[in-house]
Design a protein around this motif. Structure first.
Motif, PDB file in Angstrom:
ATOM      1  N   ILE A 106      -8.532  -9.138  -2.151  1.00 55.16           N
ATOM      2  CA  ILE A 106      -7.175  -8.439  -2.474  1.00 55.16           C
ATOM      3  C   ILE A 106      -7.731  -7.177  -3.347  1.00 55.16           C
TER       4      ILE A 106
ATOM      5  N   PHE B  37      -8.569  -6.608   2.328  1.00 52.95           N
ATOM      6  CA  PHE B  37      -9.723  -6.362   3.089  1.00 52.95           C
ATOM      7  C   PHE B  37     -10.404  -7.542   3.430  1.00 52.95           C
TER       8      PHE B  37
ATOM      9  N   GLU C   6     -17.012  -6.220  -9.704  1.00 52.12           N
ATOM     10  CA  GLU C   6     -15.671  -6.548  -9.894  1.00 52.12           C
ATOM     11  C   GLU C   6     -15.413  -8.235  -9.795  1.00 52.12           C
TER      12      GLU C   6
ATOM     13  N   GLU D 276     -13.976 -11.600 -10.292  1.00 53.50           N
ATOM     14  CA  GLU D 276     -12.499 -11.977  -9.766  1.00 53.50           C
ATOM     15  C   GLU D 276     -12.475 -13.511  -9.693  1.00 53.50           C
TER      16      GLU D 276
ATOM     17  N   ASP E  95     -17.038  -9.224  -6.386  1.00 56.58           N
ATOM     18  CA  ASP E  95     -16.675  -8.306  -5.135  1.00 56.58           C
ATOM     19  C   ASP E  95     -17.428  -7.090  -5.490  1.00 56.58           C
TER      20      ASP E  95
ATOM     21  N   LYS F 159     -17.741  -2.703   1.258  1.00 58.27           N
ATOM     22  CA  LYS F 159     -17.098  -4.042   0.677  1.00 58.27           C
ATOM     23  C   LYS F 159     -17.996  -5.326   1.297  1.00 58.27           C
TER      24      LYS F 159
ATOM     25  N   THR G 132      -9.764  -7.559  -9.369  1.00 56.89           N
ATOM     26  CA  THR G 132     -10.239  -7.610 -10.516  1.00 56.89           C
ATOM     27  C   THR G 132      -9.818  -6.586 -11.525  1.00 56.89           C
TER      28      THR G 132
HETATM   29 MG    MG Z   1     -12.263  -6.220  -5.782  1.00 61.37          MG
END
Ligand code: MG
Length: 202
Positions: free
Chosen positions: A6, A28, A54, A56, A85, A106, A174
């Motif tokens: 997210i 994603f 990131e 999370e 992430d 990603k 994040t």
């Molecule tokens: Mg992220």
């Protein structure tokens, strides 16, 4: 097994990247080859010069579901973890400018380190503190009370489009403070001051 991400779920992080605040969660996917388990190193790939961390909170789906109502979403996950992430920000920026998908930026190998999972009932999920340190220096501090979309809302939303299956994983966004990593970094993730995650960048 699916790994959902997210994007743009914390207002201060949206501002630091000059993004727009979304009306619905930005979704994603990462492939399962993105996952690295706790204590395995991350090998910095050659196709990017700018990977951002990131940190999370991560959810693991414990029951299959589709069209899940938000009020029942809490029944579909029992455990949480911390994840990173990793994002190839240079490739993502190019993709954004060309309005192309973020899949490579990603979803590359190793882009999803995940800690061990812990029971969600041990925590106040609406007021959960988490932190990322690099080389023992604090880089990101987050609290789930700052999320735009709650865990339950995210599960309900995703399940409108995707059947959620046992073992599917959701990265929930994040907080601010994202930045580059480099070879030699020791990355540590903390959930309520307990270190759950450790990743060495090689
Ligand atoms: Mg992220």
């Amino acid at each position: 097994m699916k790994v959902f991400g997210i994007g743009r779920n914390y207002a201060a992080h949206i501002e630091e990247l000059n993004n727009e605040r979304p009306g619905q969660p930005v979704v994603f996917l990462k492939p399962d080859t993105a996952i690295i388990k706790n204590a395995e190193p991350f090998y910095f790939p050659k196709f990017t010069n700018n990977i951002h961390h990131e940190v999370e909170v991560v959810l693991k789906i414990s029951k299959m579901g589709k069209h899940i109502e938000e009020k029942f979403a809490h029944k579909y996950y029992n455990e949480i973890a911390l994840g990173i992430d990793f994002t190839a920000r240079d490739l993502q920026q190019t993709a954004k400018e060309k309005r192309l998908p973020w899949t490579i930026a990603k979803g590359f190998d190793g882009s999803a380190p995940i800690s061990k999972f812990v029971p969600k009932n041990d925590f106040d999920l609406n007021n959960l503190n988490f932190e990322l340190k690099i080389n023992n220096e604090s880089r990101q501090i987050g609290n789930t009370s700052m999320m735009l979309f709650s865990f339950d809302y995210i599960i309900s939303y995703l399940s409108q489009f995707f059947t959620l299956k046992v073992g599917d994983i959701i990265f929930t966004g994040t907080p601010k403070g994202v930045g580059p990593i480099k070879v030699g970094d020791q990355i540590a993730g903390y959930l309520e001051h307990e270190q759950l995650l450790s990743v060495e960048v090689k």
